[in-house]
Design an enzyme around this catalytic site. Sequence first.
Site, PDB file in Angstrom:
ATOM      1  N   ASP A   1       0.833  -1.211   0.000  1.00  0.00           N
ATOM      2  CA  ASP A   1       0.000   0.000   0.000  1.00  0.00           C
ATOM      3  C   ASP A   1       0.864   1.256   0.000  1.00  0.00           C
ATOM      4  O   ASP A   1       2.048   1.224   0.338  1.00  0.00           O
ATOM      5  CB  ASP A   1      -0.968   0.005   1.189  1.00  0.00           C
ATOM      6  CG  ASP A   1      -0.277  -0.037   2.547  1.00  0.00           C
ATOM      7  OD1 ASP A   1       0.798  -0.662   2.657  1.00  0.00           O
ATOM      8  OD2 ASP A   1      -0.808   0.562   3.508  1.00  0.00           O
TER       9      ASP A   1
ATOM     10  N   GLU B   1       0.196  -1.438   5.645  1.00  0.00           N
ATOM     11  CA  GLU B   1       1.250  -0.935   6.544  1.00  0.00           C
ATOM     12  C   GLU B   1       1.020   0.529   6.895  1.00  0.00           C
ATOM     13  O   GLU B   1       1.272   0.962   8.012  1.00  0.00           O
ATOM     14  CB  GLU B   1       2.626  -1.111   5.890  1.00  0.00           C
ATOM     15  CG  GLU B   1       3.813  -0.886   6.826  1.00  0.00           C
ATOM     16  CD  GLU B   1       4.245   0.560   6.954  1.00  0.00           C
ATOM     17  OE1 GLU B   1       4.968   0.884   7.910  1.00  0.00           O
ATOM     18  OE2 GLU B   1       3.878   1.400   6.102  1.00  0.00           O
TER      19      GLU B   1
HETATM   20 ZN    ZN Z   1       6.732   2.445   3.943  1.00  0.00          ZN
END
Ligand code: ZN
Length: 426
Positions: free
Chosen positions: A104, A169
């Site tokens: 992401d 993340e």
């Molecule tokens: Zn990163």
Amino acid sequence: MTEPANKRACEEPTSKMIEYPGEDPAVRRFREFLSVWTVSLTSLESPGPQPDYDGAVRFLEREAKDIGLPFKCFELAPNRPVVIISWEGSEPSLPSIMLNCHTDVVPVYQDKWECDAFAGYKRENGDIVARGSQDMKCVGCWYLEAVRNLRAAGKSFKRSIHMTFVPDEEVGSVHGMKALVKREDFKQLNVGFCLDEGLASPSDVFTVFYAERSGWWFTIHCPGNPGHGSRFIENTAVEKVRKILNKALDYRDAQEGKLKADPAMKLGDVTSLNVTMLGGGIQWNVVPDAMSLGLDIRVTLSDSHQEVMEMVEGWVREAGEDCTIDFFTKNVKSPVVCTDDTDPWWSAFSGACHKHDMKLEKEIFPAATDSRVIRPLGIPALGFSAINHTPILLHDHNEFLNERVFLRGISIYEDLISNLASVDEQ
Ligand code: ZN
């Protein structure tokens, strides 16, 4: 009426990847990954478009097929796929090497960019301007390109190598790495060492991160007496917020002062604080019955978590009655990875860097990465991105990476992976 900024930041792009005939196929594959719109918003339940993780999975599946490695994909939550591409070693019972990349990226303020942030745009000088070019699709592509070349050259190693591509993340890893490590699939990888993301460096040095500050995200709720906006109401929510703000910002000034007073200190060496959200109020003439503050604190390794917590609790207690703290994230203290030459992982890592005449600087990561989930499991993880001579532009407008830096990085990762996957049994 102008659109709210967060709506602009979350719009999906409409354009497709730009083609540059005759470019290196590795650069083209990198730009292709950058063109997948994997913007993650604050949560799975957020309104608005969901990240195109399917697009990332399709890209990775094709890569695995091309390289000739088994591809595994499963969901950690609905539309939260993790991909694992594995290269089995000649001694598969040895603890393996994990090469981790989050798929992401953070949203963009598209009108502040010189180009579509998801079209793999390239300046004439070779700068690839795209969201994720530094954080961290470059690193994921380095793993893939390096492994591709090593296999094409007929190399093999004793330790197995697992390239993991995890979602979410940027929004706390709840449906990403935090979910992955609880799975049997992760235990089966038998990870002995992990490489994860680092940061760009504007100078000739490369930075490597052996620990990170502990991120705390929390909301302080301040209730108070409501009333008419024309009156001097007592004990209002805003007065409580002011008390907390003053103390929090005084602490912030002190930490900033400490950092600036000592040129040897890096951002990761002090505790940072930012008030990132302020909420409350419904109308100009109504004194609100509650206000809230959102805080982002990053506690450095040398500061006691207990003392920082007591300090925050003190601010809240002294602000007035009934104020409460609500934690969204409170990360534990980061284990420190050994970086002296007696450590076989470190000497494998630093040996590869020396081969490329790279100047290395060891630092505490100032923000958070998925390594904060890996290290407490007893798995040493180093944060590294092979980027120097490049401004730090992660999460910023016009994030870029020059294609020459990208291409050189491939050979650096070839040596990193070769060395790490050849570390003797310990
Ligand atoms: Zn990163």
